[in-house]
Design a protein around this motif. Structure first.
Motif, PDB file in Angstrom:
ATOM      1  N   ALA A 148      -0.555 -20.499  -5.869  1.00  0.00           N
ATOM      2  CA  ALA A 148      -0.178 -21.195  -4.465  1.00  0.00           C
ATOM      3  C   ALA A 148      -0.723 -22.523  -4.700  1.00  0.00           C
ATOM      4  CB  ALA A 148      -0.619 -20.639  -3.364  1.00  0.00           C
ATOM      5  N   ALA A 169      -0.961 -23.418   3.040  1.00  0.00           N
ATOM      6  CA  ALA A 169      -0.136 -22.599   3.815  1.00  0.00           C
ATOM      7  C   ALA A 169       0.305 -21.583   2.756  1.00  0.00           C
ATOM      8  CB  ALA A 169       0.940 -23.428   4.362  1.00  0.00           C
ATOM      9  N   GLU A 170       0.664 -22.100   1.716  1.00  0.00           N
ATOM     10  CA  GLU A 170       1.394 -21.125   0.674  1.00  0.00           C
ATOM     11  C   GLU A 170       0.464 -19.715   0.317  1.00  0.00           C
ATOM     12  OE1 GLU A 170       3.636 -21.012  -3.741  1.00  0.00           O
ATOM     13  OE2 GLU A 170       2.775 -23.107  -2.723  1.00  0.00           O
ATOM     14  N   VAL A 223      -1.811 -18.650   2.294  1.00  0.00           N
ATOM     15  CA  VAL A 223      -2.008 -17.586   3.321  1.00  0.00           C
ATOM     16  C   VAL A 223      -0.678 -16.513   3.460  1.00  0.00           C
ATOM     17  CG1 VAL A 223      -1.709 -17.406   6.026  1.00  0.00           C
ATOM     18  CG2 VAL A 223      -3.367 -19.151   4.786  1.00  0.00           C
ATOM     19  N   ARG A 224       0.412 -17.227   3.125  1.00  0.00           N
ATOM     20  CA  ARG A 224       1.844 -16.360   3.085  1.00  0.00           C
ATOM     21  C   ARG A 224       1.520 -15.512   1.724  1.00  0.00           C
ATOM     22  NH1 ARG A 224       4.250 -21.364   4.215  1.00  0.00           N
ATOM     23  NH2 ARG A 224       4.714 -21.819   1.764  1.00  0.00           N
ATOM     24  N   GLN A 225       1.229 -16.044   0.801  1.00  0.00           N
ATOM     25  CA  GLN A 225       0.975 -15.018  -0.510  1.00  0.00           C
ATOM     26  C   GLN A 225       0.144 -14.087  -0.239  1.00  0.00           C
ATOM     27  OE1 GLN A 225       1.826 -16.133  -4.635  1.00  0.00           O
ATOM     28  NE2 GLN A 225       2.643 -17.944  -3.998  1.00  0.00           N
ATOM     29  N   GLN A 270      -0.923 -12.582   2.359  1.00  0.00           N
ATOM     30  CA  GLN A 270      -0.575 -11.488   3.286  1.00  0.00           C
ATOM     31  C   GLN A 270       0.428 -10.569   2.604  1.00  0.00           C
ATOM     32  OE1 GLN A 270       0.492 -14.070   6.878  1.00  0.00           O
ATOM     33  NE2 GLN A 270      -0.621 -12.299   7.816  1.00  0.00           N
ATOM     34  N   ALA A 271       1.161 -11.381   1.720  1.00  0.00           N
ATOM     35  CA  ALA A 271       2.400 -10.610   0.953  1.00  0.00           C
ATOM     36  C   ALA A 271       1.761  -9.668  -0.190  1.00  0.00           C
ATOM     37  CB  ALA A 271       3.228 -11.391   0.285  1.00  0.00           C
ATOM     38  N   GLU A 322      -7.834 -19.734   8.587  1.00  0.00           N
ATOM     39  CA  GLU A 322      -6.376 -18.811   8.991  1.00  0.00           C
ATOM     40  C   GLU A 322      -6.308 -17.436   8.382  1.00  0.00           C
ATOM     41  OE1 GLU A 322      -2.783 -18.342  10.865  1.00  0.00           O
ATOM     42  OE2 GLU A 322      -4.278 -19.769  11.304  1.00  0.00           O
ATOM     43  N   ARG A 339      -6.001 -13.913  10.685  1.00  0.00           N
ATOM     44  CA  ARG A 339      -4.915 -13.119  10.548  1.00  0.00           C
ATOM     45  C   ARG A 339      -5.523 -11.480   9.987  1.00  0.00           C
ATOM     46  NH1 ARG A 339       0.564 -16.068   8.397  1.00  0.00           N
ATOM     47  NH2 ARG A 339       0.204 -17.978   9.756  1.00  0.00           N
TER      48      ARG A 339
END
Length: 216
Positions: free
Chosen positions: A36, A40-41, A43-45, A47-48, A71, A75
């Motif tokens: 990443a 922000a990227e 956090v998305r990755q 979680q995925a 963050e 989460r």
């Protein structure tokens, strides 16, 4: 044979991400799940992909590393965060650890040290580079320091900008003698003896931040 430690590498410099990915790819004990370029990227990755460890840079455009760590904790992401950066000042170290980072390493760490740190972080062990550990120990041992008042911070900011006592007095609508008194209080609180040392210590403690190009 135990499964490899899975990783997410977060850094805004492609060459750094490539170098780290290549290093871990040569060791069967690790598997890089993704990369990443900002918080922000990341956090998305995270979680995925659910990596064991996230190698997190701090200074990135958009969402920075500390915000991303905060963050991730909010989460409930279970991944351990190991900060990997070039900065070891109090203004970087403390917020990252307070946000929930498991460890804090500098980018000049030897390869073997980095591999050990990632393994340790995956097991939930705290990992600190020697300079960061020393800094934290010194902070814990140091006596409590009285914070600077708002007016003292205003004086210090003007001093850092190169103003004289007379110029600072004019800008703040106070007397030059009052400016000198504020400076004496600042020196005492920061444990320094002159203007230059006060400014340097204020930057070191995060009381002042370097001006960005937009502010210049």
């Amino acid at each position: 044979m135990s499964r490899p430690v899975t990783l997410l590498i977060v850094d805004d410099h492609p060459v750094v991400r490539d170098g780290l990915s290549g290093m871990f790819a040569t060791d069967p004990g690790f598997e890089v799940l993704g990369e990443a370029a900002d918080g922000a990227e990341a956090v998305r990755q995270a979680q995925a992909l659910g990596p064991d460890v996230i190698l997190m840079d701090l200074r990135m455009p958009g969402m920075d590393g500390v915000t991303a760590i905060t963050e991730l904790a909010r989460r409930g992401v279970a991944s351990r965060v190991l900060v990997l950066t070039t900065y070891d000042t109090d203004s970087h170290v403390l917020p990252a650890i307070e946000a929930g980072a498991t460890g804090y390493l500098l980018k000049d760490a030897p390869r073997a040290e980095l591999l050990r740190a990632v393994r340790a972080a995956a097991q939930g062990q705290a990992v600190l580079s020697p300079s960061v550990a020393t800094r934290l120990m010194s902070r814990v041992r140091a006596p409590a320091v009285e914070p600077l008042s708002q007016r003292e911070l205003e004086v210090l900011e003007l001093v850092a900008g190169g103003t004289t006592n007379r110029e600072a007095a004019a800008r703040l609508f106070i007397s030059e003698a009052t400016v000198k008194t504020h400076l004496l209080h600042i020196y005492a609180k920061l444990g320094v003896g002159d203007r230059a040392a006060a400014v340097a210590e204020a930057f070191n403690r995060g009381l002042l931040t370097p001006a960005t190009p937009d502010q210049m």
